[in-house]
Design a protein around this motif. Structure first.
Motif, mmCIF file in Angstrom:
data_model
loop_
_atom_site.group_PDB
_atom_site.id
_atom_site.type_symbol
_atom_site.label_atom_id
_atom_site.label_comp_id
_atom_site.label_asym_id
_atom_site.label_seq_id
_atom_site.Cartn_x
_atom_site.Cartn_y
_atom_site.Cartn_z
ATOM 1 N N ASP A 111 0.652 -1.372 0.104
ATOM 2 C CA ASP A 111 -0.173 0.059 -0.053
ATOM 3 C C ASP A 111 0.841 1.305 0.174
ATOM 4 N N GLY A 112 2.052 1.109 0.125
ATOM 5 C CA GLY A 112 2.978 2.366 -0.343
ATOM 6 C C GLY A 112 3.980 2.492 0.999
ATOM 7 N N GLY A 113 4.011 1.721 2.060
ATOM 8 C CA GLY A 113 4.763 1.760 3.318
ATOM 9 C C GLY A 113 6.219 1.335 2.839
ATOM 10 N N GLN A 114 7.121 1.705 3.558
ATOM 11 C CA GLN A 114 8.652 1.480 3.436
ATOM 12 C C GLN A 114 9.101 0.541 4.825
ATOM 13 N N LEU A 115 9.562 -0.493 4.582
ATOM 14 C CA LEU A 115 10.166 -1.519 5.623
ATOM 15 C C LEU A 115 11.537 -1.856 5.382
ATOM 16 N N ILE A 116 12.123 -1.775 6.543
ATOM 17 C CA ILE A 116 13.532 -1.764 6.621
ATOM 18 C C ILE A 116 13.964 -2.864 7.667
ATOM 19 N N THR A 117 14.638 -4.003 7.245
ATOM 20 C CA THR A 117 14.970 -5.104 8.414
ATOM 21 C C THR A 117 16.172 -5.415 8.338
ATOM 22 N N THR A 118 16.774 -6.188 9.335
ATOM 23 C CA THR A 118 18.012 -6.553 9.574
ATOM 24 C C THR A 118 18.143 -7.948 9.808
ATOM 25 N N ASP A 119 19.308 -8.681 9.368
ATOM 26 C CA ASP A 119 19.650 -9.910 9.638
ATOM 27 C C ASP A 119 18.795 -11.145 9.644
ATOM 28 N N TRP A 120 18.296 -11.663 11.101
ATOM 29 C CA TRP A 120 17.459 -12.907 10.900
ATOM 30 C C TRP A 120 15.995 -12.663 10.363
ATOM 31 N N ALA A 121 15.682 -11.222 10.407
ATOM 32 C CA ALA A 121 14.310 -10.659 9.614
ATOM 33 C C ALA A 121 14.386 -11.391 8.145
ATOM 34 N N LEU A 122 15.437 -11.632 7.734
ATOM 35 C CA LEU A 122 15.505 -12.396 6.210
ATOM 36 C C LEU A 122 14.597 -13.549 6.163
ATOM 37 N N LYS A 123 14.814 -14.273 7.392
ATOM 38 C CA LYS A 123 13.835 -15.740 7.297
ATOM 39 C C LYS A 123 12.413 -15.516 7.889
ATOM 40 N N ASN A 124 12.583 -14.564 9.098
ATOM 41 C CA ASN A 124 11.249 -14.780 9.623
ATOM 42 C C ASN A 124 10.287 -13.638 9.495
ATOM 43 N N VAL A 125 10.706 -12.816 8.388
ATOM 44 C CA VAL A 125 9.980 -11.681 7.970
ATOM 45 C C VAL A 125 9.631 -11.860 6.419
#
Length: 294
Positions: A111-125
């Protein structure tokens, strides 16, 4: 951001890192355009959402940079009223994450949001909700340092890496059991920072990646934002923070502050300035996009 430098390793004290980010943020801020500084000075109190994790501490970096944010816990995201039009959500590295919340974040991005993730969020997000773009390649790194290279110098959010790398290459600290990134869709996923050394060791060269999804955008990095130690791989990294300020052509005021912070080395100043620049540039670009859509 998990930068580190070389052969001599030391744990960074809380006071050291507070000072390093104070110096680094001021150095990065004075490199910004007048437009970007104005945008950051007028950022809303909840334009940045931080989702706490187990290992990363982006809230400490944002506090040092004087960026306002709101903390929203994982379970609260299912019902929290997110605003895709203008919010950025930072998801810290965590050892678990509810799949339903990951899918809610997919809708937020669509819907237009920005998401920034690190490390283990690769697998569980990301692997859960954005699996057609990226996934964990199944390997885990050691506690080590790799050299990095800017792969897309035209992208404004990594502009801070270019002057910082002029005199000595930045390094990236991989924490024990960091997750290497496998790119599923090479046409849509852009690698902003790469590491040839990472590729040789773990069959993955991606350090910092981004991709558009729906109306929004995702950024992910291997390892963490918050610098928890420093290393000095080369002779220049062992030099003073004042030398780094000189190399960056910083103002006389910044040079004087760096001189007073004689307990900080070049590596710590380089790391904090570069990570500060990344966050400033990313948020400024996000706010410009919002303005252009209004």
């Amino acid at each position: 951001m998990a930068f580190s430098y070389g052969a001599q390793q030391c744990a960074a004290t809380k006071d050291d890192m507070t000072d390093a980010y104070e110096l680094g943020s001021e150095m990065a801020r004075e490199q910004l355009s007048a437009e970007d500084r104005h945008l950051l000075e007028n950022i809303g109190d909840d334009a940045v959402i931080v989702v706490p994790g187990t290992y990363d501490h982006i809230h400490q970096v944002l506090t040092s940079l004087k960026i306002p944010f709101k903390t929203v816990h994982q379970e609260e995201l299912l019902t929290y009223a997110l605003r895709p039009a203008d919010q950025t959500v930072y998801v810290n590295c965590a050892n678990s994450f509810p799949a339903a919340v990951a899918r809610r974040l997919r809708k937020f991005v669509d819907d237009g949001g920005q998401l920034i993730t690190t490390d283990w969020a690769l697998k569980n997000v990301l692997e859960v909700a954005f699996g057609e773009f990226v996934r964990h390649n199944g390997r885990m790194t050691g506690d080590e340092v790799v050299g990095i290279q800017v792969n897309d110098p035209t992208n404004p959010i990594v502009a801070g890496f270019l002057p910082a790398a002029k005199h000595v290459d930045p390094q990236w600290w991989l924490e024990s059991s960091s997750y290497p990134i496998e790119i599923v869709d090479a046409q849509r996923v852009r690698v902003l920072i790469k590491s040839n050394e990472l590729r040789q060791k773990y069959n993955s060269y991606a350090v910092l990646i981004t991709f558009d999804c729906g109306k929004g955008n995702v950024i992910h990095m291997i390892s963490h934002f918050y610098l928890q130690r420093s290393e000095t791989r080369g002779e220049r990294h062992k030099m003073s923070s004042e030398q780094f300020a000189m190399d960056m052509n910083a103002s006389e005021g910044i040079k004087a502050k760096a001189k007073k912070m004689s307990h900080l080395n070049y590596a710590q100043a380089q790391s904090s300035a570069t990570s500060s620049a990344f966050i400033y540039n990313q948020l400024a670009e996000r706010m410009k996009k919002k303005s252009s859509n209004n």
